[in-house]
Structure formats: structure tokens, C-alpha cells
Design an enzyme around this catalytic site. Structure first.
Site, mmCIF file in Angstrom:
data_model
loop_
_atom_site.group_PDB
_atom_site.id
_atom_site.type_symbol
_atom_site.label_atom_id
_atom_site.label_comp_id
_atom_site.label_asym_id
_atom_site.label_seq_id
_atom_site.Cartn_x
_atom_site.Cartn_y
_atom_site.Cartn_z
ATOM 1 N N VAL A 152 -15.137 -9.054 -6.491
ATOM 2 C CA VAL A 152 -16.393 -9.734 -6.147
ATOM 3 C C VAL A 152 -17.571 -9.034 -6.824
ATOM 4 C CG1 VAL A 152 -17.965 -10.355 -4.269
ATOM 5 C CG2 VAL A 152 -15.486 -10.506 -3.921
ATOM 6 N N LYS B 206 0.812 -1.217 0.000
ATOM 7 C CA LYS B 206 0.000 0.000 0.000
ATOM 8 C C LYS B 206 0.849 1.272 0.000
ATOM 9 C CE LYS B 206 -3.816 -2.390 0.110
ATOM 10 N NZ LYS B 206 -3.246 -3.723 -0.029
ATOM 11 N N GLY C 21 -8.862 -6.733 2.592
ATOM 12 C CA GLY C 21 -10.031 -7.350 3.203
ATOM 13 C C GLY C 21 -10.338 -6.858 4.603
ATOM 14 N N GLY C 22 -9.814 -5.671 4.960
ATOM 15 C CA GLY C 22 -10.067 -5.115 6.284
ATOM 16 C C GLY C 22 -9.174 -5.687 7.374
ATOM 17 N N GLU D 256 -9.533 1.932 -6.551
ATOM 18 C CA GLU D 256 -10.481 2.280 -5.495
ATOM 19 C C GLU D 256 -10.171 3.671 -4.950
ATOM 20 O OE1 GLU D 256 -11.184 -0.669 -2.578
ATOM 21 O OE2 GLU D 256 -11.670 -2.198 -4.069
ATOM 22 N N ARG E 293 -24.401 -9.151 -1.355
ATOM 23 C CA ARG E 293 -23.630 -10.356 -1.046
ATOM 24 C C ARG E 293 -24.401 -11.207 -0.037
ATOM 25 N NH1 ARG E 293 -17.214 -8.767 -0.676
ATOM 26 N NH2 ARG E 293 -17.205 -7.117 -2.283
ATOM 27 N N LYS F 96 -3.381 1.095 9.163
ATOM 28 C CA LYS F 96 -3.505 0.084 8.117
ATOM 29 C C LYS F 96 -2.233 -0.735 7.979
ATOM 30 C CE LYS F 96 -6.791 2.384 4.998
ATOM 31 N NZ LYS F 96 -7.000 2.771 3.591
ATOM 32 N N ARG G 233 -6.906 -7.706 -9.803
ATOM 33 C CA ARG G 233 -7.652 -8.950 -10.040
ATOM 34 C C ARG G 233 -9.088 -8.590 -10.358
ATOM 35 N NH1 ARG G 233 -10.697 -8.598 -5.546
ATOM 36 N NH2 ARG G 233 -9.734 -7.874 -3.606
ATOM 37 N N ILE H 52 -11.369 9.841 6.652
ATOM 38 C CA ILE H 52 -12.306 10.751 6.006
ATOM 39 C C ILE H 52 -13.710 10.356 6.438
ATOM 40 C CG2 ILE H 52 -13.203 11.585 3.800
ATOM 41 C CD1 ILE H 52 -10.462 10.999 2.598
#
Length: 455
Positions: A295, A116, A164-165, A275, A338, A158, A292, A203
Site C-alpha cells: 500500500v 510465517k 493484516g493484523g 519488514e 491513508r 500470531k 507483492r 519488542i
């Protein structure tokens, strides 16, 4: 030319790739764990091979076994789906070394975007706005405290190699930061083999909006517009839609241009997603790039008519994109919900055997699933068992179709999040398109607390 492909994944995405293989006349090869022996995706494929025991390290992450099967089955290519090995640069590089096409970008690009901090620096060099934060790995909590003071609380802690959190937490003050730093760093180390952390400004009431891009090996890049992915629980998405009901057409155009600029700056090829976090004033900031298929790719397919998996195969086969940017058209609105095997209140996984299913049907409804009656949902993998996708000529029509479809959806034998989705679709803020990353905390959780208190 790709004639035979091994799908190094399971469940819904494996079934999704198999469908496109059938359409393109490509022979599909499934691999499965002992826990997935009777999963529907296994019988959908033209060929299927046992990987090993249920644990992911002995099956879906067992690269030696995957390549052994790939050679035995004599495949041309490997499609990683999402999750598992899809953003593993070493796996992509080994595919090349072993003589298989990897359906995705080059290993070096995966590695760069998977870090990241490196991704932030690359976007800054390209002139793409990034969330205010630090650009160096933080090794200890004292350094983190010093940086947090300069950025200003609240901040997002982070994992540099995260996703994925995992390893991510909102921190409101120094005390919280000191308590959470070590735990998140250790968790990141366990999941990703890298415990480095970094900080970004939190934010508030942000929108999580992403741009789908396609880039071929000849340097042609297009975007397929945007997706709003702000409704999340535990930093994981629950409902996505395309296009975003929040941003203006002017912002949409600028974000699409920024996504193409970002992809060009790193010589990207294949399908990918840029994103962004977007604030209340429609200022947008690069968040991360997913190298990739996502989902939530079906909502983009529904509004553009483009099969993104098919494009992945064509690009990997060194074919040019069959359309230019001005030829990409957007029609109507699509929403994806989902379907998770989990408690709809506490969000805990709910493994067990599905005893009965009733799926919603209609021309505006798409079910991307890989479960049947008597299917056993195991505790070994992600609790997402399927996706409900609806479309409409307008967002209002799509929301109405979502409400109807969810009310017709029945899964018996296990708990699912369908009650949560039903409640969410009825909330006035959702119907009005007010869907920030704080939606679940502001609208859904208070609703179920009131209901629980009334019982």
C-alpha cells in the site's frame, strides 16, 4: 511482451496499476463486483467485466470467474495488486497453468513466505536476524503457555498464515494467553484456512521499518531504501514515510544489505518488501516478507523517482532491471497518510455516500484515490478509500506540507479518519520523528480522551 493485463483487484490499487498501463502502452482490463459497478477504476480501464455479487468470495476471490474473463479478454498477464489474491500461491500457480504471466514471484516463494514459521526458518538459514520466538506451529494453549514462559512476557501471539493484523494479539500474562489463544486460532482458521499459531517476543517501543526490493529473473537484486511504518491502529498502518527518521545511515545500509541477502536466499523475483522490527538500540529483526506491492509504495517512488509497478511489469516480462544498486538515488522525504472511511475515534468503518470532496493540490502533493462525489462507500471491503502522499526537500518540509494538505482535505457525507491524521500531524512527537508502534496508544488516544472529557 505484455500487451494486455487483467487487474484482479479493485479501488485505489486497480486505478494505480491502470495509470502505469497507460504509460507503458499496455491495455488494461478491470474486473468489478456489483457493489463496484460505478466505481471510478471501472471506467478508467480500457475494458471492464462484471465478476459477480458484492461478497468477495463471489467476486474478487472467485478465481474461476477471473480466469474465465482473462480468457475472454485474451490477456497476457494478471496483476493481483495487494490483498485479495496477491499472496495466494495457488492463484499464482494456476495463472502459470492457464498460460498467463503472474505479476509477482513464483508460487513456491509466495507459499514459503506466507507461512510465517517457514519464513522465520528461511531467514535464520540465510543469517538474517529474527525476532526471538518459537519455530514450530503451536496446536494447543498448554503448549503456548509453556513456550511463553521460556520466551518471557509480553509476547505476540500470531497466526502462522496471518496478515493484516488478523489473528494477532499482544499477551502480557498466562491468563490473557489462555483467554485469547482459541479465539485468535479460530479467527485465523476462518480467514486463512489455517489456525496454527506461534509466539514472538514483544519488542516494546519498536519501529516497524521495511525495505523495498526489486529482483529480476536474471538474479539482479536492488533495494530502494527504507520506509518507516510504525504509526498503526489495530496493527494496521496509518502513516508511512521514507526514509525513516529514526535509523542511522549505518543501520540503513545494513538493513538494505540484509534485505538483499534475504531475497537472494529464496531466489526471489519481482517487487517485494522485507519488514523488520527495530528496537531502541537499532537492533533489527526480520518480521515478515510481503511478496507483492505494498500500500505504501508511493513514498518510495517519491524519493527515488522509480515507478515500482512499471518495474513489476518489466521483471515479469523477463527484462533486466534498468539500473544497478549504485545508480539508485534517494532525494528528499515523503509521507503517506491513508484515508479511511471510518470513525476517527473508535476506528469503526463508516460506509455511506460521499456528497462532497475537496482535494489538496500542489506540486508536492499526490492523491492516489478512486472515489468521486456521489461515490458510495460500501461495507463489503477494506475501509481505505485513498492515500495522500506529500514530499519535501527535508522531513520538516514534508511534515509542513502534510499538515497543510490535511487541513485542505474535505470529504463530506461520511466519517473519515482525516481528523485523526490532522491531530497526529500536529503532535510534537510526530514532528520530531518519534514514531514507534506505540504512537497511537501513547500520543493520539490520550489526546482524544482528554478532548472527549472536556466536552
Amino acid at each position: 511482451m505484455i500487451k494486455k493485463v487483467l487487474i484482479a483487484n479493485r479501488g485505489e490499487i486497480a486505478a494505480r496499476v491502470i495509470r502505469t498501463c497507460e504509460k507503458m502502452g499496455i491495455t488494461s482490463v478491470a474486473v468489478y463486483s456489483e457493489a463496484d459497478e460505478h466505481a471510478p477504476f471501472v471506467s478508467l480501464a480500457d475494458e471492464s467485466y462484471l465478476l459477480g455479487p458484492a461478497h468477495v468470495n463471489e467476486s474478487y476471490m472467485n478465481t474461476d470467474k477471473i480466469f474465465e474473463i482473462a480468457k475472454l479478454a485474451n490477456v497476457d498477464a494478471i496483476h493481483p495488486g495487494y490483498g485479495f489474491l496477491s499472496e495466494n500461491a495457488r492463484f499464482a500457480d494456476r495463472c502459470k497453468q492457464e498460460g498467463f504471466l503472474f505479476i509477482g514471484p513464483e508460487a513456491e516463494v509466495i507459499k514459503q513466505m506466507g507461512d510465517k514459521i517457514a519464513a522465520r526458518k528461511a531467514m535464520q538459514r540465510a543469517g538474517v536476524p529474527v525476532v526471538p520466538g518459537n519455530d514450530q506451529a503451536i496446536e494447543d494453549v498448554d503448549e503456548a503457555v509453556k513456550l511463553a514462559k521460556s520466551i518471557g512476557y509480553p509476547v505476540m501471539l500470531k497466526a502462522s498464515a496471518g496478515g493484516g493484523g488478523i489473528g494477532m494479539q499482544v499477551v502480557h500474562n498466562e491468563e490473557e494467553l489462555r483467554k485469547s489463544f482459541a479465539n485468535n486460532s479460530e479467527r485465523a482458521l476462518n480467514f486463512f484456512g489455517n489456525g496454527s499459531m506461534f509466539l514472538e517476543k514483544k519488542i516494546d517501543h519498536a519501529h516497524h521499518i521495511e525495505i523495498q526490493i526489486l529482483a529480476d529473473e536474471l538474479g539482479n537484486i536492488v533495494h530502494l531504501f527504507d520506509r518507516e511504518c510504525s504509526i498503526q491502529r489495530r496493527n494496521q498502518k496509518v502513516i508511512e514515510e521514507a526514509p525513516s527518521p529514526f535509523i542511522s545511515e549505518n543501520t540503513r545500509i545494513k538493513m538494505g544489505e540484509a534485505a538483499i541477502l534475504a531475497a537472494k536466499s529464496i531466489d526471489y523475483s519481482n517487487a517485494g518488501t522485507i519488514e523488520f522490527l527495530v528496537d531502541s538500540e537499532e537492533n533489527y529483526y526480520f518480521l515478515e516478507m510481503n511478496t507483492r506491492i505494498q500500500v505504501e509504495h508511493p513514498v518510495t517512488e517519491e524519493i527515488t523517482g522509480i515507478d515500482i509497478v512499471e518495474m513489476q511489469f518489466l521483471i515479469a516480462d523477463n527484462k533486466p532491471l534498468p539500473f544497478k544498486q549504485e545508480e539508485v538515488r534517494r532525494t528528499g522525504h515523503a509521507i503517506e497518510a491513508r484515508i479511511y472511511a471510518e470513525d476517527p475515534i473508535r476506528f469503526f468503518p463508516s460506509p455511506g455516500t460521499i456528497t462532497s470532496i475537496t482535494l489538496p493540490k500542489g506540486e508536492n502533493i499526490r492523491n492516489d484515490i478512486t472515489f468521486t462525489e456521489n461515490y458510495k462507500v460500501t461495507p463489503f471491503y477494506d475501509p481505505m478509500i485513498g492515500k495522500l502522499i506529500v514530499r519535501g526537500k527535508t522531513r520538516d518540509e514534508a511534515v509542513q506540507n502534510l499538515q497543510t494538505a490535511l487541513n485542505d482535505y474535505r470529504i463530506e457525507g461520511i466519517k473519515t479518519n482525516i481528523p485523526m491524521l490532522q491531530k497526529t500531524a500536529e503532535i510534537e512527537a510526530f514532528k520530531q520523528g518519534i514514531t514507534t508502534t506505540a504512537f497511537v496508544e501513547e500520543y493520539y488516544l490520550p489526546l482524544i480522551q482528554i478532548n472527549e472529557g472536556g466536552n
